[in-house]
Write a protein that holds these residues in place. Structure first.
Motif, PDB file in Angstrom:
ATOM      1  N   ALA A  49      -8.481  48.168 -77.354  1.00  0.00           N
ATOM      2  CA  ALA A  49      -8.139  46.133 -76.957  1.00  0.00           C
ATOM      3  C   ALA A  49      -7.048  45.745 -77.894  1.00  0.00           C
ATOM      4  CB  ALA A  49      -9.438  45.539 -77.493  1.00  0.00           C
ATOM      5  N   ARG A  50      -7.419  46.182 -78.912  1.00  0.00           N
ATOM      6  CA  ARG A  50      -6.136  45.219 -79.823  1.00  0.00           C
ATOM      7  C   ARG A  50      -4.748  45.697 -79.883  1.00  0.00           C
ATOM      8  NH1 ARG A  50      -6.990  47.648 -84.316  1.00  0.00           N
ATOM      9  NH2 ARG A  50      -5.197  49.275 -84.721  1.00  0.00           N
ATOM     10  N   THR A  51      -4.687  46.946 -78.906  1.00  0.00           N
ATOM     11  CA  THR A  51      -2.929  47.339 -78.650  1.00  0.00           C
ATOM     12  C   THR A  51      -2.467  47.476 -77.753  1.00  0.00           C
ATOM     13  OG1 THR A  51      -3.925  49.733 -78.744  1.00  0.00           O
ATOM     14  CG2 THR A  51      -3.259  48.894 -80.933  1.00  0.00           C
ATOM     15  N   ASP A  52      -3.136  47.906 -76.590  1.00  0.00           N
ATOM     16  CA  ASP A  52      -3.115  48.239 -74.957  1.00  0.00           C
ATOM     17  C   ASP A  52      -2.231  46.714 -74.029  1.00  0.00           C
ATOM     18  OD1 ASP A  52      -2.913  50.622 -73.768  1.00  0.00           O
ATOM     19  OD2 ASP A  52      -4.311  50.075 -72.178  1.00  0.00           O
ATOM     20  N   PRO A  53      -2.512  45.806 -74.726  1.00  0.00           N
ATOM     21  CA  PRO A  53      -1.984  44.874 -73.947  1.00  0.00           C
ATOM     22  C   PRO A  53      -0.767  44.608 -74.150  1.00  0.00           C
ATOM     23  CG  PRO A  53      -3.405  44.032 -74.723  1.00  0.00           C
ATOM     24  CD  PRO A  53      -4.092  45.376 -75.888  1.00  0.00           C
ATOM     25  N   ASP A  54       0.080  45.938 -74.770  1.00  0.00           N
ATOM     26  CA  ASP A  54       1.441  46.143 -75.842  1.00  0.00           C
ATOM     27  C   ASP A  54       1.628  46.902 -74.706  1.00  0.00           C
ATOM     28  OD1 ASP A  54       1.666  43.649 -76.288  1.00  0.00           O
ATOM     29  OD2 ASP A  54       1.436  43.478 -78.680  1.00  0.00           O
ATOM     30  N   VAL A  55       0.712  47.824 -75.292  1.00  0.00           N
ATOM     31  CA  VAL A  55       0.802  49.527 -74.690  1.00  0.00           C
ATOM     32  C   VAL A  55       1.541  49.982 -73.755  1.00  0.00           C
ATOM     33  CG1 VAL A  55       1.183  51.268 -75.285  1.00  0.00           C
ATOM     34  CG2 VAL A  55       1.464  50.438 -76.760  1.00  0.00           C
ATOM     35  N   ASN A  56      -0.202  49.567 -73.241  1.00  0.00           N
ATOM     36  CA  ASN A  56      -0.385  49.863 -71.538  1.00  0.00           C
ATOM     37  C   ASN A  56      -0.495  51.599 -70.965  1.00  0.00           C
ATOM     38  OD1 ASN A  56      -1.267  49.188 -68.690  1.00  0.00           O
ATOM     39  ND2 ASN A  56       0.864  49.392 -68.515  1.00  0.00           N
TER      40      ASN A  56
END
Length: 469
Positions: A49-56
């Motif tokens: 939830a924290r990192t995947d908006p950037d990493v995808n």
């Protein structure tokens, strides 16, 4: 290597709870009571939830299924049921592999809304081993590209530098491991699709021998070349998962590889064209072997270009045949670049496809001859560092050079053609970006490659690249 300048500053996400953690470490924490499967599942979900908006890295996250599987894992351990080293550990599954009740879209609008009815065999074996399936990781559309930036779910970014490509096609699985979102992940590898993103993202990746892990329930790209593979923090972790996926039972206690004498290693010269390699990358990989006392014998293996041509004929023919109806009836649903590549592949003459199998048989015998005199074959996994997203032409130094796709696949596709096991192992950095060693062996000799990888990982003189900063 100097790539096209990016308008974005280099950024990295904060490391997740599984970054650099090995399967034995996590398993020990779980069994000692220092953590629970439920806590590991919540940690994975929070990190995504924290990192995947950037990493995808994830196309779909199954929150309810993750927590339910973790609860079951904890209850079983409390009742004395221990399913082995993967029990209770979170895993990501590439969006080419069926997980019952979850979408399998292959990153394509053609399959939007498709939900798998059954688990692939490899997924069923993971469940039997107590694994906690978190969700489906992103893939280059239909796994037909080594960049990882063409998908209906958007591009997957490299956790080591969010302006760079993750590699593909198993880019989501590599990025999920590199970002510490999961303990390990499954991918598929037809021409390098596990090893390429593993190398670019700085994690370990393993393509087993052809047919070692069943591919039923896995969407095909080229059936004669497709492999299911593993991405994890270390080569030893990859081998642990592989043994479970390839075994008829899943609760065997596999010991770590024991000490081995210094192996005989062939270093393949002329495996990549000069326009497709950065000499600094090659130097880092060579020194990684020298630093642990391995003096690889330089071999000018002249079959490399021929194998690449045969690979291209087989992959192109099988991929374009598989998607012929879609190209005819719904071409607009493809990413334009993927469609263009499929159309070009459809022009391969039938005689070239049939001749490629004859070439494959002869080259396999020559590879066997090479391995008669050596325990391992070594080379870089990828002879460049991760290019910026959407880059298609290389710039080496100050001059334009070869195609990104060709460079990324230049050292991996031969081993799909020949069906030999191949590891990718992070060994250092160039310009702060990961560089990886590729080790190829005979089937059944994977522990030798893993032992070398463990020696590399323990060498304090090498720049660590398996962990995020």
């Amino acid at each position: 290597m100097t790539q096209h300048a990016s308008t974005l500053a280099r950024t990295t996400p904060p490391p997740g709870p599984f970054a650099g953690r090995t399967i034995p470490e996590l398993a020990a924490d779980l069994r000692s009571g220092r953590t629970t499967a439920g806590e590991l599942a919540h940690a994975a979900l929070r990190c995504i939830a924290r990192t995947d908006p950037d990493v995808n890295a994830f196309a779909f996250v199954d929150t309810e299924g993750t927590l339910a599987a973790a609860l079951t894992a904890d209850r079983e351990l409390a009742d004395g049921v221990d399913r082995g080293p993967l029990h209770g550990l979170p895993v990501g599954i590439k969006d080419m592999i069926d997980v019952a009740g979850l979408p399998t879209t292959a990153g394509s609008a053609h399959l939007a809304g498709r939900v798998a009815r059954h688990d692939a065999t490899c997924v069923r074996r993971l469940r039997a081993a107590g694994a906690v399936i978190v969700g489906k990781t992103t893939t280059h559309e239909f796994a037909y590209g080594p960049m990882g930036d063409r998908s209906m779910h958007g591009p997957t970014r490299n956790p080591r530098d969010l302006t760079r490509m993750s590699g593909g096609s198993s880019g989501g699985s590599a990025a999920a491991v590199a970002a510490g979102q999961v303990a390990y992940a499954l991918g598929t590898d037809t021409g390098g699709s596990v090893r390429v993103p593993a190398a670019l993202c700085g994690v370990a990746g393993f393509k087993p021998a052809y047919g070692a892990i069943p591919t039923d329930g896995v969407l095909p790209l080229a059936r004669s070349l497709d492999h299911v593979g593993v991405l994890a923090a270390t080569a030893a972790d990859c081998l642990t998962v592989h043994r479970i996926l390839a075994a008829t039972t899943t609760n065997a206690d596999y010991p770590p590889p024991g000490p081995v004498t210094t192996p005989r290693v062939a270093w393949l010269e002329s495996a990549a064209e000069p326009a497709e390699r950065d000499p600094r990358v090659v130097d880092v990989v060579r020194r990684a072997l020298e630093e642990i006392g391995i003096r690889a014998r330089h071999v000018d293996w002249t079959w490399a270009p021929t194998c690449r041509d045969a690979f291209a004929a087989i992959q192109g023919t099988e991929a374009s045949t598989l998607h012929a109806a879609r190209m005819k009836h719904a071409p607009r649903l493809f990413d334009e670049e993927v469609l263009e590549r499929l159309r070009a592949a459809a022009t391969v003459p039938r005689w070239a496809y049939e001749a490629a199998f004859a070439t494959r048989a002869v080259a396999a015998r020559h590879a066997e001859d090479l391995l008669d005199g050596h325990d391992l074959i070594a080379m870089p996994t990828v002879p460049i560092t991760a290019p910026p997203l959407n880059t298609r032409r290389l710039h080496i130094g100050d001059r334009p050079s070869g195609a990104v796709r060709d460079a990324l696949l230049s050292l991996t596709s031969t081993w799909n053609l020949l069906g030999l096991p191949a590891f990718s192992i992070p060994v250092g950095t160039v310009d702060g970006l990961p560089v990886a060693l590729q080790l190829i062996c005979r089937a059944g000799h994977e522990a030798t490659a893993t032992a070398v990888a463990e020696r590399v990982a323990r060498n304090p003189l090498l720049t660590p690249s398996a962990h995020l900063p």
